[in-house]
Design a protein around this motif. Structure first.
Motif, PDB file in Angstrom:
ATOM      1  N   ALA A  51       0.727  -1.148   0.002  1.00 10.79           N
ATOM      2  CA  ALA A  51      -0.133  -0.130   0.036  1.00 10.79           C
ATOM      3  C   ALA A  51       0.864   1.398  -0.029  1.00 10.79           C
ATOM      4  CB  ALA A  51      -1.086  -0.200   1.193  1.00 10.79           C
ATOM      5  N   LYS A  52       0.412   2.237  -0.757  1.00 16.55           N
ATOM      6  CA  LYS A  52       0.687   3.591  -0.653  1.00 16.55           C
ATOM      7  C   LYS A  52      -0.343   4.510  -0.698  1.00 16.55           C
ATOM      8  CE  LYS A  52       4.041   6.673  -0.767  1.00 16.55           C
ATOM      9  NZ  LYS A  52       4.843   6.881   0.514  1.00 16.55           N
ATOM     10  N   TYR A  53      -0.819   5.169   0.442  1.00 15.77           N
ATOM     11  CA  TYR A  53      -2.010   5.801   0.670  1.00 15.77           C
ATOM     12  C   TYR A  53      -2.272   6.894  -0.537  1.00 15.77           C
ATOM     13  CZ  TYR A  53      -5.419   8.895   2.386  1.00 15.77           C
ATOM     14  OH  TYR A  53      -6.777   9.741   2.316  1.00 15.77           O
ATOM     15  N   PRO A  54      -3.296   6.641  -1.092  1.00 12.79           N
ATOM     16  CA  PRO A  54      -4.540   6.195  -0.680  1.00 12.79           C
ATOM     17  C   PRO A  54      -4.812   4.897  -1.757  1.00 12.79           C
ATOM     18  CG  PRO A  54      -4.942   7.549  -2.381  1.00 12.79           C
ATOM     19  CD  PRO A  54      -3.791   7.864  -2.198  1.00 12.79           C
ATOM     20  N   LEU A  55      -3.672   4.309  -2.393  1.00 14.05           N
ATOM     21  CA  LEU A  55      -3.773   3.122  -3.329  1.00 14.05           C
ATOM     22  C   LEU A  55      -3.205   1.925  -2.527  1.00 14.05           C
ATOM     23  CD1 LEU A  55      -1.995   4.841  -6.155  1.00 14.05           C
ATOM     24  CD2 LEU A  55      -4.734   4.723  -5.645  1.00 14.05           C
ATOM     25  N   ARG A  56      -3.680   0.610  -3.113  1.00  9.79           N
ATOM     26  CA  ARG A  56      -3.221  -0.572  -2.483  1.00  9.79           C
ATOM     27  C   ARG A  56      -3.292  -1.816  -3.770  1.00  9.79           C
ATOM     28  NH1 ARG A  56      -5.781  -5.139   0.529  1.00  9.79           N
ATOM     29  NH2 ARG A  56      -7.631  -4.612   0.123  1.00  9.79           N
ATOM     30  N   ILE A  57      -2.151  -2.454  -3.538  1.00 11.78           N
ATOM     31  CA  ILE A  57      -2.263  -3.564  -4.635  1.00 11.78           C
ATOM     32  C   ILE A  57      -2.226  -5.005  -3.801  1.00 11.78           C
ATOM     33  CG2 ILE A  57      -0.684  -4.826  -6.071  1.00 11.78           C
ATOM     34  CD1 ILE A  57       0.351  -2.231  -7.113  1.00 11.78           C
ATOM     35  N   VAL A  58      -2.964  -5.691  -4.273  1.00  8.43           N
ATOM     36  CA  VAL A  58      -3.068  -7.174  -3.823  1.00  8.43           C
ATOM     37  C   VAL A  58      -2.696  -7.827  -5.105  1.00  8.43           C
ATOM     38  CG1 VAL A  58      -4.575  -9.034  -2.916  1.00  8.43           C
ATOM     39  CG2 VAL A  58      -5.051  -6.651  -2.110  1.00  8.43           C
ATOM     40  N   PHE A  59      -1.460  -8.791  -4.857  1.00  7.68           N
ATOM     41  CA  PHE A  59      -0.974  -9.488  -5.653  1.00  7.68           C
ATOM     42  C   PHE A  59      -0.767 -11.069  -5.431  1.00  7.68           C
ATOM     43  CE2 PHE A  59       2.306  -7.946  -3.380  1.00  7.68           C
ATOM     44  CZ  PHE A  59       3.462  -9.012  -3.221  1.00  7.68           C
ATOM     45  N   VAL A  60      -0.934 -11.860  -6.663  1.00  9.41           N
ATOM     46  CA  VAL A  60      -0.314 -13.219  -6.290  1.00  9.41           C
ATOM     47  C   VAL A  60       0.209 -13.647  -7.548  1.00  9.41           C
ATOM     48  CG1 VAL A  60      -2.644 -14.062  -7.127  1.00  9.41           C
ATOM     49  CG2 VAL A  60      -1.524 -15.503  -5.615  1.00  9.41           C
ATOM     50  N   GLU A  61       1.172 -14.625  -7.345  1.00 11.81           N
ATOM     51  CA  GLU A  61       1.709 -15.168  -8.507  1.00 11.81           C
ATOM     52  C   GLU A  61       0.689 -16.015  -9.211  1.00 11.81           C
ATOM     53  OE1 GLU A  61       5.610 -18.128  -9.566  1.00 11.81           O
ATOM     54  OE2 GLU A  61       5.682 -17.018  -7.559  1.00 11.81           O
ATOM     55  N   ASN A  62       0.578 -16.054 -10.509  1.00  9.60           N
ATOM     56  CA  ASN A  62      -0.166 -16.730 -11.408  1.00  9.60           C
ATOM     57  C   ASN A  62       0.380 -17.265 -12.469  1.00  9.60           C
ATOM     58  OD1 ASN A  62      -2.726 -17.213 -12.445  1.00  9.60           O
ATOM     59  ND2 ASN A  62      -2.765 -15.343 -13.528  1.00  9.60           N
ATOM     60  N   PRO A  63       1.130 -18.618 -12.156  1.00  4.95           N
ATOM     61  CA  PRO A  63       1.838 -19.345 -13.144  1.00  4.95           C
ATOM     62  C   PRO A  63       0.923 -20.007 -14.192  1.00  4.95           C
ATOM     63  CG  PRO A  63       1.732 -20.605 -11.143  1.00  4.95           C
ATOM     64  CD  PRO A  63       0.999 -19.512 -10.832  1.00  4.95           C
ATOM     65  N   SER A  64      -0.328 -20.290 -13.969  1.00  4.10           N
ATOM     66  CA  SER A  64      -1.313 -20.952 -14.979  1.00  4.10           C
ATOM     67  C   SER A  64      -1.349 -20.151 -16.186  1.00  4.10           C
ATOM     68  CB  SER A  64      -2.566 -21.244 -14.119  1.00  4.10           C
ATOM     69  OG  SER A  64      -3.214 -20.051 -13.957  1.00  4.10           O
ATOM     70  N   ASP A  65      -1.313 -18.631 -16.110  1.00  3.85           N
ATOM     71  CA  ASP A  65      -1.556 -17.737 -17.117  1.00  3.85           C
ATOM     72  C   ASP A  65      -0.352 -17.377 -18.089  1.00  3.85           C
ATOM     73  OD1 ASP A  65      -2.828 -15.871 -18.772  1.00  3.85           O
ATOM     74  OD2 ASP A  65      -4.037 -15.244 -17.048  1.00  3.85           O
ATOM     75  N   LYS A  66      -0.759 -17.275 -19.193  1.00  2.00           N
ATOM     76  CA  LYS A  66       0.625 -17.132 -20.106  1.00  2.00           C
ATOM     77  C   LYS A  66       0.812 -15.597 -19.944  1.00  2.00           C
ATOM     78  CE  LYS A  66      -2.896 -17.684 -23.989  1.00  2.00           C
ATOM     79  NZ  LYS A  66      -3.878 -18.510 -23.604  1.00  2.00           N
ATOM     80  N   GLU A  67      -0.140 -14.725 -19.971  1.00  2.00           N
ATOM     81  CA  GLU A  67       0.220 -13.261 -19.783  1.00  2.00           C
ATOM     82  C   GLU A  67       0.965 -12.912 -18.549  1.00  2.00           C
ATOM     83  OE1 GLU A  67      -0.631 -10.777 -21.784  1.00  2.00           O
ATOM     84  OE2 GLU A  67      -1.183 -12.181 -23.134  1.00  2.00           O
ATOM     85  N   VAL A  68       2.209 -12.251 -18.748  1.00  2.00           N
ATOM     86  CA  VAL A  68       2.901 -11.722 -17.393  1.00  2.00           C
ATOM     87  C   VAL A  68       2.227 -10.971 -16.544  1.00  2.00           C
ATOM     88  CG1 VAL A  68       4.986 -10.516 -17.092  1.00  2.00           C
ATOM     89  CG2 VAL A  68       5.084 -11.522 -18.934  1.00  2.00           C
ATOM     90  N   LEU A  69       1.135 -10.071 -16.797  1.00  2.00           N
ATOM     91  CA  LEU A  69       0.374  -9.557 -16.016  1.00  2.00           C
ATOM     92  C   LEU A  69      -1.275  -9.480 -16.293  1.00  2.00           C
ATOM     93  CD1 LEU A  69       2.026  -5.986 -15.424  1.00  2.00           C
ATOM     94  CD2 LEU A  69       1.843  -7.623 -13.748  1.00  2.00           C
ATOM     95  N   LYS A  70      -1.869  -9.826 -15.461  1.00  2.00           N
ATOM     96  CA  LYS A  70      -3.365  -9.458 -15.243  1.00  2.00           C
ATOM     97  C   LYS A  70      -3.649  -8.571 -14.274  1.00  2.00           C
ATOM     98  CE  LYS A  70      -5.048 -12.944 -17.964  1.00  2.00           C
ATOM     99  NZ  LYS A  70      -5.978 -12.506 -19.230  1.00  2.00           N
ATOM    100  N   PHE A  71      -4.453  -7.520 -14.559  1.00  2.00           N
ATOM    101  CA  PHE A  71      -4.671  -6.410 -13.709  1.00  2.00           C
ATOM    102  C   PHE A  71      -5.974  -5.947 -13.758  1.00  2.00           C
ATOM    103  CE2 PHE A  71      -4.035  -1.952 -12.878  1.00  2.00           C
ATOM    104  CZ  PHE A  71      -2.852  -2.149 -11.835  1.00  2.00           C
ATOM    105  N   GLY A  72      -6.568  -5.593 -12.733  1.00  2.00           N
ATOM    106  CA  GLY A  72      -7.888  -5.162 -12.379  1.00  2.00           C
ATOM    107  C   GLY A  72      -7.851  -3.997 -11.248  1.00  2.00           C
TER     108      GLY A  72
END
Length: 146
Positions: A51-72
């Motif tokens: 987190a960096k106020y007022p933003l927060r990132i929740v992330f997890v490693e995603n080895p099943s996907d072929k894309e480097v990043l999936k972002f929402g």
């Protein structure tokens, strides 16, 4: 330095700069969007947070996907009751990601699923959110390199 020399140098700089920008991808294509319910559930069950106020990132490693990043992105209904306000901040978050995703792509080796949150009722201007996004991405990179 004469005016002609200055113009020549300026033209040279602009040519180099535009070629640099052409090599960078500032898009947010459909295949980068986080849509999978199972991946989102995994994020909230096992994800780590930065987190960096007022933003927060929740992330997890995603080895099943072929894309480097999936972002929402997400903006809480608790803080912004009207959908028009939530949609505005979601657009701002997506734009900040789109313009700064090169920071992430240059520094990560594994595939990640990331959810980006705006977590305050304060209505911050775009410029401040953009600066905080850069700081948050740098903090995220430091976290995954541990």
């Amino acid at each position: 330095m004469t005016n002609q020399d200055f113009l020549d140098n300026l033209l040279f700089f602009l040519l180099i700069f535009t070629s640099f920008l052409k090599n960078m991808d500032f898009s947010y294509p459909k295949n980068e969007k986080l849509k999978s319910k199972t991946t989102i559930d995994l994020l909230f069950a096992e994800g780590k947070s930065v987190a960096k106020y007022p933003l927060r990132i929740v992330f997890v490693e995603n080895p099943s996907d072929k894309e480097v990043l999936k972002f929402g992105v997400s903006v809480s209904k608790k803080y912004f009751k009207k959908a028009v306000d939530r949609n505005y901040y979601k657009r701002v978050l997506r734009e900040c990601y789109r313009l700064n995703k090169h920071l992430l792509l240059e520094n990560i080796e594994k595939n990640y699923a990331i959810m980006f949150f705006y977590q305050t009722k304060d209505r911050l201007p775009y410029s401040e959110i953009h600066q905080k996004t850069i700081l948050l991405f740098e903090k995220f990179i430091a976290e995954i390199k541990k």
